[in-house]
Design a protein around this motif. Structure first.
Motif, PDB file in Angstrom:
ATOM      1  N   SER A 288       0.676  -1.251   0.066  1.00 32.20           N
ATOM      2  CA  SER A 288      -0.051   0.014   0.025  1.00 32.20           C
ATOM      3  C   SER A 288       0.832   1.315  -0.135  1.00 32.20           C
ATOM      4  O   SER A 288       2.002   1.221   0.943  1.00 32.20           O
TER       5      SER A 288
ATOM      6  N   LEU B   2      -3.000   0.395  -4.140  1.00 36.02           N
ATOM      7  CA  LEU B   2      -2.847  -0.958  -3.445  1.00 36.02           C
ATOM      8  C   LEU B   2      -2.689  -2.091  -4.691  1.00 36.02           C
ATOM      9  O   LEU B   2      -3.275  -2.016  -5.588  1.00 36.02           O
TER      10      LEU B   2
ATOM     11  N   ARG C 262      -4.440   6.388  -1.965  1.00 37.41           N
ATOM     12  CA  ARG C 262      -3.972   5.082  -1.829  1.00 37.41           C
ATOM     13  C   ARG C 262      -3.918   4.184  -3.262  1.00 37.41           C
ATOM     14  O   ARG C 262      -5.037   4.078  -4.007  1.00 37.41           O
TER      15      ARG C 262
END
Length: 202
Positions: free
Chosen positions: A25, A73, A71
């Motif tokens: 992440s 991921l 973010r």
């Protein structure tokens, strides 16, 4: 001069069993430290035989656009060789592709741990000969391995002497802890009867 930057959110060093899954992440921020969505972040397998996974497909290099919270991921499946450190590079550049963002690049590093025991393999000591009531010159040595052939350390192996009067480390049965190479060894002393003998692991 302030500029966009990326930071790791998940641990950059970790240890997991061979072929297990770990989420990687990253956070993308603008020059004022606000989360920045839509920016492409790149992940690349640099060392180890692991793979990046995104939407059930495997990759060696993959770009992920940061979501609304900034973010990016991706899943990483560790390799299967416990002797090889897994390294995954992560980076991002400015939209023109000329400049790295602040904090870029950095690396995730994964130590591959052996899986559960799957086999005991003879290493040395078989097919020896000697005089009755005498100790064989070479120890019986075995190795514990997982299904990927990685050695497994510090597991107990039991050796049992079946032949009449023979002993292993001076006993009829003994438990030996494998060393850090997954190997366990014992000394075998012949009994009082001549002929071909067979002694086993338990």
């Amino acid at each position: 001069m302030l500029r966009k930057k990326i930071l790791p959110l998940s641990a950059t060093t970790f240890s997991k069993e061979a072929a297990s899954i770990q989420q990687l992440s990253v956070l993308v921020m603008d020059r004022w430290d606000n989360a920045k969505s839509g920016h492409d972040v790149y992940f690349s397998v640099e060392q180890g035989n692991g793979t990046l996974i995104e939407q059930n497909s495997n990759y060696q290099i993959k770009s992920i656009a940061a979501d609304d919270s900034g973010r990016a991921l991706i899943l990483y499946k560790l390799g299967t060789n416990s002797s090889v450190l897994n390294r995954i590079k992560c980076w991002a550049k400015t939209p023109d592709g000329l400049t790295e963002l602040g904090g870029s690049p950095f690396w995730f590093e994964a130590t591959v741990l052996a899986d559960e025991p799957a086999a005991i393999v003879k290493v040395s000591g078989a097919n020896q000969s000697g005089r009755v009531m005498h100790t064989l010159p070479d120890s019986f040595l075995v190795q514990i391995r997982d299904k990927f052939q990685n050695p497994i350390a510090q597991k107990s192996v039991r050796f049992g002497a079946k032949s009449h009067g023979s002993t292993i480390n001076g006993q009829s049965m003994v438990s030996v802890q494998a060393n850090y190479s997954g190997k366990a060894g014992v000394i075998f002393t012949l009994g009082d009867r001549a002929g071909q003998l067979s002694d086993t692991l338990v």
